[in-house]
Motif scaffolding. Structure first.
Motif, PDB file in Angstrom:
ATOM      1  N   LEU A   1      -5.377  -1.724  -4.274  1.00  9.88           N
ATOM      2  CA  LEU A   1      -6.807  -1.557  -4.482  1.00  9.88           C
ATOM      3  C   LEU A   1      -7.070  -1.428  -5.971  1.00  9.88           C
ATOM      4  O   LEU A   1      -6.415  -0.633  -6.658  1.00  9.88           O
ATOM      5  CB  LEU A   1      -7.324  -0.307  -3.775  1.00  9.88           C
ATOM      6  CG  LEU A   1      -7.339  -0.392  -2.266  1.00  9.88           C
ATOM      7  CD1 LEU A   1      -6.094   0.216  -1.684  1.00  9.88           C
ATOM      8  CD2 LEU A   1      -8.550   0.282  -1.715  1.00  9.88           C
ATOM      9  N   ILE A   2      -8.022  -2.205  -6.475  1.00  9.73           N
ATOM     10  CA  ILE A   2      -8.364  -2.200  -7.887  1.00  9.73           C
ATOM     11  C   ILE A   2      -9.864  -1.983  -7.992  1.00  9.73           C
ATOM     12  O   ILE A   2     -10.645  -2.743  -7.421  1.00  9.73           O
ATOM     13  CB  ILE A   2      -8.002  -3.535  -8.578  1.00  9.73           C
ATOM     14  CG1 ILE A   2      -6.511  -3.808  -8.454  1.00  9.73           C
ATOM     15  CG2 ILE A   2      -8.411  -3.509 -10.046  1.00  9.73           C
ATOM     16  CD1 ILE A   2      -6.168  -4.723  -7.342  1.00  9.73           C
ATOM     17  N   LEU A   3     -10.244  -0.954  -8.706  1.00  8.89           N
ATOM     18  CA  LEU A   3     -11.654  -0.644  -8.905  1.00  8.89           C
ATOM     19  C   LEU A   3     -11.955  -0.760 -10.388  1.00  8.89           C
ATOM     20  O   LEU A   3     -11.299  -0.114 -11.218  1.00  8.89           O
ATOM     21  CB  LEU A   3     -11.956   0.772  -8.400  1.00  8.89           C
ATOM     22  CG  LEU A   3     -13.400   1.223  -8.439  1.00  8.89           C
ATOM     23  CD1 LEU A   3     -14.264   0.360  -7.506  1.00  8.89           C
ATOM     24  CD2 LEU A   3     -13.505   2.687  -8.037  1.00  8.89           C
ATOM     25  N   ILE A   4     -12.933  -1.592 -10.726  1.00  8.45           N
ATOM     26  CA  ILE A   4     -13.358  -1.775 -12.112  1.00  8.45           C
ATOM     27  C   ILE A   4     -14.659  -0.996 -12.280  1.00  8.45           C
ATOM     28  O   ILE A   4     -15.615  -1.215 -11.530  1.00  8.45           O
ATOM     29  CB  ILE A   4     -13.608  -3.259 -12.445  1.00  8.45           C
ATOM     30  CG1 ILE A   4     -12.428  -4.135 -12.042  1.00  8.45           C
ATOM     31  CG2 ILE A   4     -13.974  -3.428 -13.915  1.00  8.45           C
ATOM     32  CD1 ILE A   4     -11.175  -3.925 -12.818  1.00  8.45           C
ATOM     33  N   THR A   5     -14.680  -0.087 -13.261  1.00 10.06           N
ATOM     34  CA  THR A   5     -15.848   0.757 -13.484  1.00 10.06           C
ATOM     35  C   THR A   5     -16.210   0.782 -14.965  1.00 10.06           C
ATOM     36  O   THR A   5     -15.533   0.172 -15.791  1.00 10.06           O
ATOM     37  CB  THR A   5     -15.572   2.208 -13.023  1.00 10.06           C
ATOM     38  OG1 THR A   5     -14.446   2.698 -13.753  1.00 10.06           O
ATOM     39  CG2 THR A   5     -15.308   2.284 -11.540  1.00 10.06           C
ATOM     40  N   HIS A   6     -17.257   1.524 -15.274  1.00 10.75           N
ATOM     41  CA  HIS A   6     -17.652   1.738 -16.658  1.00 10.75           C
ATOM     42  C   HIS A   6     -16.537   2.506 -17.363  1.00 10.75           C
ATOM     43  O   HIS A   6     -15.886   3.355 -16.754  1.00 10.75           O
ATOM     44  CB  HIS A   6     -18.965   2.523 -16.694  1.00 10.75           C
ATOM     45  CG  HIS A   6     -19.555   2.581 -18.053  1.00 10.75           C
ATOM     46  ND1 HIS A   6     -19.177   3.535 -18.972  1.00 10.75           N
ATOM     47  CD2 HIS A   6     -20.472   1.801 -18.655  1.00 10.75           C
ATOM     48  CE1 HIS A   6     -19.838   3.337 -20.095  1.00 10.75           C
ATOM     49  NE2 HIS A   6     -20.637   2.292 -19.932  1.00 10.75           N
ATOM     50  N   PRO A   7     -16.288   2.251 -18.656  1.00 10.45           N
ATOM     51  CA  PRO A   7     -15.160   2.892 -19.339  1.00 10.45           C
ATOM     52  C   PRO A   7     -15.278   4.408 -19.493  1.00 10.45           C
ATOM     53  O   PRO A   7     -14.280   5.082 -19.688  1.00 10.45           O
ATOM     54  CB  PRO A   7     -15.127   2.211 -20.709  1.00 10.45           C
ATOM     55  CG  PRO A   7     -16.467   1.625 -20.886  1.00 10.45           C
ATOM     56  CD  PRO A   7     -16.971   1.286 -19.519  1.00 10.45           C
ATOM     57  N   LYS A   8     -16.463   4.951 -19.390  1.00 12.53           N
ATOM     58  CA  LYS A   8     -16.619   6.390 -19.585  1.00 12.53           C
ATOM     59  C   LYS A   8     -16.509   7.190 -18.287  1.00 12.53           C
ATOM     60  O   LYS A   8     -16.676   8.397 -18.300  1.00 12.53           O
ATOM     61  CB  LYS A   8     -17.947   6.688 -20.277  1.00 12.53           C
ATOM     62  CG  LYS A   8     -17.997   6.162 -21.697  1.00 12.53           C
ATOM     63  CD  LYS A   8     -19.192   6.686 -22.429  1.00 12.53           C
ATOM     64  CE  LYS A   8     -19.314   6.089 -23.800  1.00 12.53           C
ATOM     65  NZ  LYS A   8     -18.460   6.662 -24.792  1.00 12.53           N
TER      66      LYS A   8
END
Length: 177
Positions: A122-129
């Motif tokens: 599972l890979i979740l891409i989110t905002h860097p902060k």
């Protein structure tokens, strides 16, 4: 990119402003994309919520993401200071084998990764902060087990088409801070 001076890190490339729901105290959705791969590298699910720019077609994007994961897992296992048997760089690893990584951050996104004992990635891409998403990935995996794996109509290794899973996933992703 971070440079280290003494005991503190200095961030020299500014991230975009934090979206609602991060440490700013506002509420909102910080998830951009989610990938679910099986152990063979087949993308079972790709969802996006906030992706401002499309650069590749979905198939190329999925291949690049799986290749990135494969390379990072191999690299982290090779660089593991606690393991005497390093193996060869690029040789596939079994789930749970070797040193693993959980996330990395650039100035524009944060990638969080979890691999289940069965090899589901599972890979979740989110905002860097945003903060750590390991618990979020575990919850998404539990949704996957509950609504996909336990579904008698689901054929393992095929793309996920469960509306119940998608609905619950969307509801959960809206709560991520």
């Amino acid at each position: 990119m971070q440079f280290f001076s003494g005991s503190s890190a200095v961030d020299i490339s500014p991230s975009p402003a934090a979206p609602p729901g991060t440490a700013t105290g506002l509420s909102g959705n910080n998830a951009n994309m989610l990938y679910i791969f099986n152990r063979s590298g087949v993308c079972l699910l790709y969802r996006e919520w906030h992706r401002p720019l499309r650069t590749l077609d979905a198939s190329q994007d999925q291949k690049l993401m799986f290749g990135l994961l494969f390379s990072l897992r191999s690299f982290t296992a090779k660089m593991d200071p606690t393991s005497v048997d390093k193996g060869n760089l690029g040789v596939p690893l079994l789930p749970g084998q070797g040193c693993s990584f959980y996330s990395f951050r650039t100035n524009t996104y944060k990638l969080s990764f979890m691999e289940s004992p069965s090899g589901i990635k599972l890979i979740l891409i989110t905002h860097p902060k945003t903060s750590d998403h390991q618990e979020s990935l575990k919850h998404i995996y539990n949704l996957y087990v509950e609504y996909v794996v336990k579904n008698p109509l689901y054929v393992p290794g095929t793309p996920i088409k469960s509306e119940l899973f998608n609905t619950n996933l969307d509801q959960y992703v809206k709560t991520l801070i």
